[in-house]
Design an enzyme around this catalytic site. Sequence first.
Site, PDB file in Angstrom:
ATOM      1  N   ARG A   1      11.422   2.048   4.357  1.00  0.00           N
ATOM      2  CA  ARG A   1      10.666   1.378   5.422  1.00  0.00           C
ATOM      3  C   ARG A   1      11.580   0.348   6.045  1.00  0.00           C
ATOM      4  NH1 ARG A   1       4.878  -0.612   6.862  1.00  0.00           N
ATOM      5  NH2 ARG A   1       4.638   1.556   6.250  1.00  0.00           N
TER       6      ARG A   1
ATOM      7  N   LYS B   1      22.534  -9.407   2.275  1.00  0.00           N
ATOM      8  CA  LYS B   1      23.719 -10.235   2.535  1.00  0.00           C
ATOM      9  C   LYS B   1      24.723  -9.588   3.471  1.00  0.00           C
ATOM     10  CE  LYS B   1      23.625 -12.803  -1.802  1.00  0.00           C
ATOM     11  NZ  LYS B   1      24.020 -12.676  -3.194  1.00  0.00           N
TER      12      LYS B   1
ATOM     13  N   ARG C   1       0.809  -1.196   0.000  1.00  0.00           N
ATOM     14  CA  ARG C   1       0.000   0.000   0.000  1.00  0.00           C
ATOM     15  C   ARG C   1       0.863   1.276   0.000  1.00  0.00           C
ATOM     16  NH1 ARG C   1      -5.031  -0.793   1.816  1.00  0.00           N
ATOM     17  NH2 ARG C   1      -4.202  -2.862   2.274  1.00  0.00           N
ATOM     18  N   THR C   2       1.756   1.351   0.966  1.00  0.00           N
ATOM     19  CA  THR C   2       2.604   2.532   1.092  1.00  0.00           C
ATOM     20  C   THR C   2       3.556   2.643  -0.091  1.00  0.00           C
ATOM     21  OG1 THR C   2       2.485   2.297   3.487  1.00  0.00           O
ATOM     22  CG2 THR C   2       4.206   3.712   2.647  1.00  0.00           C
TER      23      THR C   2
ATOM     24  N   HIS D   1       5.798   7.045  11.350  1.00  0.00           N
ATOM     25  CA  HIS D   1       5.334   6.857   9.975  1.00  0.00           C
ATOM     26  C   HIS D   1       4.732   8.206   9.600  1.00  0.00           C
ATOM     27  CE1 HIS D   1       3.872   5.240   6.368  1.00  0.00           C
ATOM     28  NE2 HIS D   1       2.929   4.437   6.780  1.00  0.00           N
TER      29      HIS D   1
END
Lengths: 294, 294, 294
Positions: A103, A82, A53-54, A131
């Site tokens: 995020r 990694k 969504r974001t 957020h």
Amino acid sequence: MKNVISIDQFTKQDIDNLFATARTMKTLVETKGGDDRFRHKVSTNLFYEPSTRTSSSFAAAMYRLGGQVISINDVNYSSVSKGETLEDTIRTLEQYSDLIVLRHPQVGAAKRAVQASQVPIINAGDGVGEHPTQALLDLFTIYEEQCKIDGLTITLVGDLKNGRTVHSLAKLLSLYDVTLQAVCPESLAFPPEYGKVINFTELTDVLPATDILYVTRVQKERFDSLEEYEAVQGSYTVTNRLADTMKLSARIMHPLPRVGEIHFDVDNNPRAAYFRQMRNGLYVRMALIDMLLS
Amino acid sequence: MKNVISIDQFTKQDIDNLFATARTMKTLVETKGGDDRFRHKVSTNLFYEPSTRTSSSFAAAMYRLGGQVISINDVNYSSVSKGETLEDTIRTLEQYSDLIVLRHPQVGAAKRAVQASQVPIINAGDGVGEHPTQALLDLFTIYEEQCKIDGLTITLVGDLKNGRTVHSLAKLLSLYDVTLQAVCPESLAFPPEYGKVINFTELTDVLPATDILYVTRVQKERFDSLEEYEAVQGSYTVTNRLADTMKLSARIMHPLPRVGEIHFDVDNNPRAAYFRQMRNGLYVRMALIDMLLS
Amino acid sequence: MKNVISIDQFTKQDIDNLFATARTMKTLVETKGGDDRFRHKVSTNLFYEPSTRTSSSFAAAMYRLGGQVISINDVNYSSVSKGETLEDTIRTLEQYSDLIVLRHPQVGAAKRAVQASQVPIINAGDGVGEHPTQALLDLFTIYEEQCKIDGLTITLVGDLKNGRTVHSLAKLLSLYDVTLQAVCPESLAFPPEYGKVINFTELTDVLPATDILYVTRVQKERFDSLEEYEAVQGSYTVTNRLADTMKLSARIMHPLPRVGEIHFDVDNNPRAAYFRQMRNGLYVRMALIDMLLS
């Protein structure tokens, strides 16, 4: 403003300016779909945990301003993971990018990214931290729906203890003269550090006076037993019957996805604002990208 | 036409118009690569099951018309799946999008999406239901290769019981005056509800009279034993030796991927049309997008 | 040049031309971000194993030249893998694409792709085979940092036995008049077929005379015991104290990601060139795409 990391960066004046730009973005999208102001610019969506969504909302925002997007949507499936530090990943990706939308599951990740980066960073959620773009789009929605913020009675419902979204929104609202009400079980109470709220336990008590009803998800995992969860869930579910006890000018919001907190039949209620809220996310993110890249 | 959900929506006139547009798309791509008609438009590929081929084809189609694409290629890996209904996901994504291309494992998903959506929906496959754009590109290929449809003898080979592709194609062909032949083991027979076919069991019997040989995959899982599978597979494998028993004007098609049904040495046979068929998918999807967004 | 498969394709003159173009790409990106020369062209990133870094770099290169990108970033999660041959996948994707960038775990995959394809192929790594664009960006970085290649003393450090990167770079350097030194444990020695090197075991011995220190990862899996690994790792770690024993004009390079071979405090050392090296990857890939699509 070089980065968007926390709502604490925003003064009332900043918010006024941002919302004015968001409104021009709305007009732009509605009339022409977008423009070419960031042609040849590249934004990277660096998502250490998936959030379709974001991520989609930021991608659409960049596209509608003429830019391009590199989407790294789940770092766990990618080679980025990694053993490389966040800082090295940021320094690598900034070589190709004009903007990084991050995020990350850890609180403070966005601040670390800013330290490492020479290109702007937007915090798209850092764990239980912030957020900020969600809080800004929520506030923008309140303003768009009610044509003002001062003087409103805003009621928060659901899990007010763990919800990053309501904490950030409450902090932003503390810049304004609003009455903030909370409806939740005692075990999921709103933490006082995020602002002053008046506590209620019954939804029916607060609805008639409410201008904005902000509903959030109550997650099963927060409860000791399924019965406890279902009891709480049931008592806070917004139905059309409940919605109709609110003022006609009142609005119901939800950050989505919902899992039962608002009945589907409320969708056609004139008070339902949650899909417009999603769309406002596009306009606010366009405005934030414009602020950082202009 | 506001959405593309089923081939039942298409009259012969609609198909004529669509193919005329597809032919202009072919010229456009071959001469200029594409144009800017959908600049600032955003299409969302919402794929609940992965299909790289179809997803890439739709993405390329949008790109060559100047638009942008948000790709959600496997919802199971994404947050969209967190208990949200298809309808809510559609209503969320339409806030950012001008078009949604949906692939979903459940029959009827595309229709549900149309009910929820205010932007056009293209059905890119809903379970054992329909995959209308595949049927349209197949028909377009027949037309392009033979310069007509009426009067042709079209032979379907392989698993004709379970193949969504041949069912949809047969339904489309029922609009035309064609002779439809089926070559398959009895256990994988063509279901009568999709059209009238003449049944054969030997490939060699039908090849000389065939104008279009449409080959489909025979999947191991459909058989009780490996031997049974291999016997069937072997008897329906198209080799160059078999292909050369066909008319020079005949054409061999396959929706791809193939897993042995057509020998690699057939690829250079002038009758091999399956890669051009892929390319026609681009033109037909460009034409469909043009129809919906213009 | 129709494809980029191996560094063996490149003469000194080709490299001069490529680097001249890469330098114009640098100016283009720094002044205008990019241009529109490949508007309506579509590149497909077909990555059979994930490599976010390389994939992102190619995507950014195409975007900054005005083109579009279809990213298939892990074929194992996609339908492409359903038993289809590489050749069929290439022939399918070329129907939608003007260029295919291929990463594949098998040596020779890129050559097979070229045989199948009518559009240009760029080898973005085929197993332990080649990764020519990495070697070219490494050489470009050496040239950009030192303003020459002939006459330089270049020291390779780390796992020189298994590192595809250093092998390709050494082959490219054999076109020039350079002194090539190797610092590694005996078990990870540089194979003679890739060029002539002077072997050392102590990093401190070679640093004062080195113009370019090229550091690579030493992977745990290559050692019999953790102690052996840690001993080797420790003795080849580049710290600021070591870096400062090098000439001021010397430069430290690394293909990244690093996992401890270079201390983070070296990042601010004027000799650290590894993030600029990343950025040069963008310019060299833009130049290669330009060479193939112009």
